[in-house]
Motif scaffolding. Structure first.
Motif, PDB file in Angstrom:
ATOM      1  N   THR A  42      76.755  34.260  39.909  1.00 10.90           N
ATOM      2  CA  THR A  42      76.985  34.113  38.475  1.00 10.90           C
ATOM      3  C   THR A  42      77.453  35.422  37.845  1.00 10.90           C
ATOM      4  O   THR A  42      77.897  35.425  36.690  1.00 10.90           O
ATOM      5  CB  THR A  42      75.698  33.654  37.767  1.00 10.90           C
ATOM      6  OG1 THR A  42      74.645  34.585  38.062  1.00 10.90           O
ATOM      7  CG2 THR A  42      75.287  32.275  38.215  1.00 10.90           C
ATOM      8  N   TYR A  43      77.356  36.541  38.552  1.00 16.99           N
ATOM      9  CA  TYR A  43      77.790  37.823  37.981  1.00 16.99           C
ATOM     10  C   TYR A  43      79.267  37.851  37.607  1.00 16.99           C
ATOM     11  O   TYR A  43      79.622  38.379  36.552  1.00 16.99           O
ATOM     12  CB  TYR A  43      77.446  38.972  38.931  1.00 16.99           C
ATOM     13  CG  TYR A  43      76.103  39.582  38.645  1.00 16.99           C
ATOM     14  CD1 TYR A  43      75.898  40.370  37.508  1.00 16.99           C
ATOM     15  CD2 TYR A  43      75.027  39.384  39.488  1.00 16.99           C
ATOM     16  CE1 TYR A  43      74.663  40.934  37.239  1.00 16.99           C
ATOM     17  CE2 TYR A  43      73.786  39.946  39.230  1.00 16.99           C
ATOM     18  CZ  TYR A  43      73.614  40.725  38.108  1.00 16.99           C
ATOM     19  OH  TYR A  43      72.390  41.280  37.832  1.00 16.99           O
TER      20      TYR A  43
ATOM     21  N   ILE B 208      74.566  46.192  28.840  1.00 15.12           N
ATOM     22  CA  ILE B 208      73.640  47.285  28.500  1.00 15.12           C
ATOM     23  C   ILE B 208      74.481  48.442  27.955  1.00 15.12           C
ATOM     24  O   ILE B 208      75.154  49.146  28.716  1.00 15.12           O
ATOM     25  CB  ILE B 208      72.841  47.732  29.739  1.00 15.12           C
ATOM     26  CG1 ILE B 208      72.070  46.541  30.310  1.00 15.12           C
ATOM     27  CG2 ILE B 208      71.880  48.865  29.377  1.00 15.12           C
ATOM     28  CD1 ILE B 208      71.349  46.843  31.608  1.00 15.12           C
ATOM     29  N   THR B 209      74.439  48.640  26.666  1.00 13.51           N
ATOM     30  CA  THR B 209      75.298  49.642  26.039  1.00 13.51           C
ATOM     31  C   THR B 209      74.642  51.014  25.930  1.00 13.51           C
ATOM     32  O   THR B 209      75.321  52.008  25.685  1.00 13.51           O
ATOM     33  CB  THR B 209      75.700  49.172  24.628  1.00 13.51           C
ATOM     34  OG1 THR B 209      74.508  48.887  23.866  1.00 13.51           O
ATOM     35  CG2 THR B 209      76.542  47.907  24.701  1.00 13.51           C
TER      36      THR B 209
ATOM     37  N   SER C  83      69.315  41.312  32.187  1.00 12.01           N
ATOM     38  CA  SER C  83      69.957  41.075  30.891  1.00 12.01           C
ATOM     39  C   SER C  83      71.462  40.908  31.020  1.00 12.01           C
ATOM     40  O   SER C  83      72.104  40.320  30.146  1.00 12.01           O
ATOM     41  CB  SER C  83      69.646  42.228  29.927  1.00 12.01           C
ATOM     42  OG  SER C  83      70.225  43.437  30.380  1.00 12.01           O
ATOM     43  N   ALA C  84      72.052  41.404  32.115  1.00 12.87           N
ATOM     44  CA  ALA C  84      73.488  41.236  32.321  1.00 12.87           C
ATOM     45  C   ALA C  84      73.862  39.775  32.535  1.00 12.87           C
ATOM     46  O   ALA C  84      75.027  39.401  32.382  1.00 12.87           O
ATOM     47  CB  ALA C  84      73.949  42.077  33.510  1.00 12.87           C
ATOM     48  N   LEU C  85      72.888  38.935  32.895  1.00 11.66           N
ATOM     49  CA  LEU C  85      73.155  37.514  33.121  1.00 11.66           C
ATOM     50  C   LEU C  85      72.962  36.667  31.866  1.00 11.66           C
ATOM     51  O   LEU C  85      73.142  35.453  31.909  1.00 11.66           O
ATOM     52  CB  LEU C  85      72.255  36.974  34.234  1.00 11.66           C
ATOM     53  CG  LEU C  85      72.527  37.501  35.646  1.00 11.66           C
ATOM     54  CD1 LEU C  85      71.525  36.929  36.626  1.00 11.66           C
ATOM     55  CD2 LEU C  85      73.935  37.185  36.083  1.00 11.66           C
ATOM     56  N   LYS C  86      72.600  37.283  30.737  1.00  9.54           N
ATOM     57  CA  LYS C  86      72.364  36.515  29.505  1.00  9.54           C
ATOM     58  C   LYS C  86      73.570  35.719  29.033  1.00  9.54           C
ATOM     59  O   LYS C  86      73.414  34.615  28.502  1.00  9.54           O
ATOM     60  CB  LYS C  86      71.867  37.456  28.406  1.00  9.54           C
ATOM     61  CG  LYS C  86      70.406  37.843  28.573  1.00  9.54           C
ATOM     62  CD  LYS C  86      69.896  38.659  27.401  1.00  9.54           C
ATOM     63  CE  LYS C  86      68.398  38.969  27.577  1.00  9.54           C
ATOM     64  NZ  LYS C  86      67.867  39.791  26.467  1.00  9.54           N
ATOM     65  N   PRO C  87      74.801  36.234  29.183  1.00 13.58           N
ATOM     66  CA  PRO C  87      75.941  35.400  28.772  1.00 13.58           C
ATOM     67  C   PRO C  87      76.019  34.074  29.516  1.00 13.58           C
ATOM     68  O   PRO C  87      76.614  33.119  29.026  1.00 13.58           O
ATOM     69  CB  PRO C  87      77.155  36.287  29.104  1.00 13.58           C
ATOM     70  CG  PRO C  87      76.637  37.680  29.049  1.00 13.58           C
ATOM     71  CD  PRO C  87      75.237  37.588  29.572  1.00 13.58           C
TER      72      PRO C  87
END
Length: 435
Positions: free
Chosen positions: A179-180, A272-273, A286-290
């Motif tokens: 999913t990335y 992550i900004t 959190s990178a998978l939230k979209p």
């Protein structure tokens, strides 16, 4: 009223015999062909996207944005070169790296190579159990209960149960990481900036960036992958005649695996900004939230669990196979302890030590990254053996490295060795209070 006894039976027989011969749909034929090509090369390369790999790539995106993408492009070239040499060695000699090192080098040199492999793989086993702990913490379990249970489960599956069946389950769970690429697109990263930093270096001067670079090498060009692919090619009976297809499998697998790695970096950099090292697996999730929304942590946890459990079994097995092969003793998971004491004893010891170290309190994500740094320091030593073997006409005959390939491979190994030496020197100076 006469019955035509010669033609009447032929009419119903036509559809009855033609139906089974109907060709399969084109998409199914292509899928079968793709799966037929997939082999040791694809499996070995994608094994690098384990717990330590995911944590290291995610940390690279979180800490430095897209700046490591060009570095990963160079690492991809090196991975293709190294994996191809190992697959070629297995196909043309019918022997794994452990056996080849024993045959071509002295006992002391062989012992040193195996010691390096044991140290490198032990660090990876620690990182896999740390990954299991981080995954189950995301799913609501305590790592102090989860890691010992997972260690007992992995050991029992390999020694007492059906490892083949468990491997399939772990691989299915690991599919969550696919999913990335979708997450990278849905997170709306700055594609222009990412493309520019992929095509041209935007490195950062500093010890931390260099350490992360060595960690990226250590988690991408992992020694156990080289030992696995050579042994698997030899074990499957892939010879010189079948090697062209295996070469395609090896090269394509290496490129595909690193493409996934780059998408992990892009997705994490976009999600992550705040540019800082990761403090937890939840941050990486959190990178998978979209894609997964509020279930991102659970999805990441399942994927991390599957990848970690699979590698927690494969990595110590690769060590046991290499050592047993080099020593010339029994090496099979189908044997009992009294029949293969060195093989199963070494496997068991790695599981025990790796799980125990992973229980030490601390930041599990940073433990994963540090384990890859150690791996990166040892990698060039073992790659030197691979390069030497692939250069020798006495080993590969006409299939030995040609002048151009030898030059490219030598540059790859030399650069990796130089980076590792610089990191080691900086570490020593830091210990002495001079850094």
């Amino acid at each position: 009223m006469e019955r035509n006894s010669t033609t009447a039976p032929a009419v119903p027989d036509v559809p009855a015999t033609a139906a089974p011969d109907r060709p399969a749909p084109r998409w199914r034929r292509r899928l079968v062909t793709a799966l037929a090509v997939a082999g040791p090369g694809l499996i070995a390369a994608n094994a690098g996207n384990d717990a330590g790999g995911i944590a290291t790539y995610a940390s690279a995106g979180a800490q430095y944005g897209y700046r490591t993408l060009f570095f990963m492009l160079l690492v991809t070239v090196a991975l293709v070169v190294v994996q191809e040499m190992c697959a070629r060695l297995g196909a043309y000699t019918g022997v794994g790296l452990g056996g080849l090192i024993r045959e071509q080098f002295s006992v002391r040199v062989t012992a040193f190579a195996l010691l390096c492999l044991i140290i490198a793989n032990l660090g990876l086993v620690v990182s896999e159990f740390a990954g299991i702990g981080a995954a189950l913490e995301l799913l609501g379990a305590s790592r102090y209960m989860a890691v010992p249970l997972a260690a007992a489960g992995v050991w029992a599956l390999v020694v007492l149960g059906s490892y083949r069946y468990a491997e399939k389950i772990f691989l299915v769970l690991s599919l969550a990481f696919f999913t990335y690429p979708l997450a990278a697109v849905l997170a709306h990263p700055d594609w222009r900036q990412a493309g520019a930093q992929l095509a041209w270096p935007h490195f950062v001067a500093g010890k931390d960036f260099l350490l992360l670079g060595v960690a990226l090498i250590g988690t991408t060009i992992t020694p156990y992958m080289q030992f696995y692919v050579a042994a698997a090619v030899a074990d499957r009976g892939i010879g010189p005649a079948e090697y062209p297809r295996e070469k395609t499998d090896t090269v394509a697998g290496s490129i595909f695996a690193n493409a996934i790695s780059m998408f992990i970096i892009i997705a994490t950099a976009a999600a992550i900004t705040t540019r800082a090292p990761l403090d937890s697996a939840a941050q990486a999730a959190s990178a998978l939230k979209p894609v997964a929304g509020r279930f991102a942590a659970q999805l990441f946890g399942l994927g991390l669990l599957g990848a970690s459990a699979l590698a927690a079994a494969v990595v110590p097995l690769s060590t046991s196979y290499a050592v047993a092969e080099a020593v010339g003793v029994e090496s099979s998971v189908s044997r009992r302890f009294r029949e293969a004491p060195l093989f199963l004893g070494l496997f068991s010891a790695q599981i025990l030590i790796g799980a125990a170290i992973a229980l030490i309190p601390g930041n599990l994500v940073q433990l994963l990254v540090r384990a890859q740094v150690v791996n990166g320091l040892i990698t060039p030593i073992l790659l030197t053996y691979v390069l030497t073997l692939a250069n020798r006409h006495s080993v590969l005959g006409a299939a030995a490295n040609g002048p151009l390939f030898r030059a490219v491979a030598s540059v790859c190994v030399s650069v990796i060795a130089l980076l590792s030496a610089v990191v080691l020197l900086q570490t020593l100076l830091g210990w002495l209070g001079m850094g």
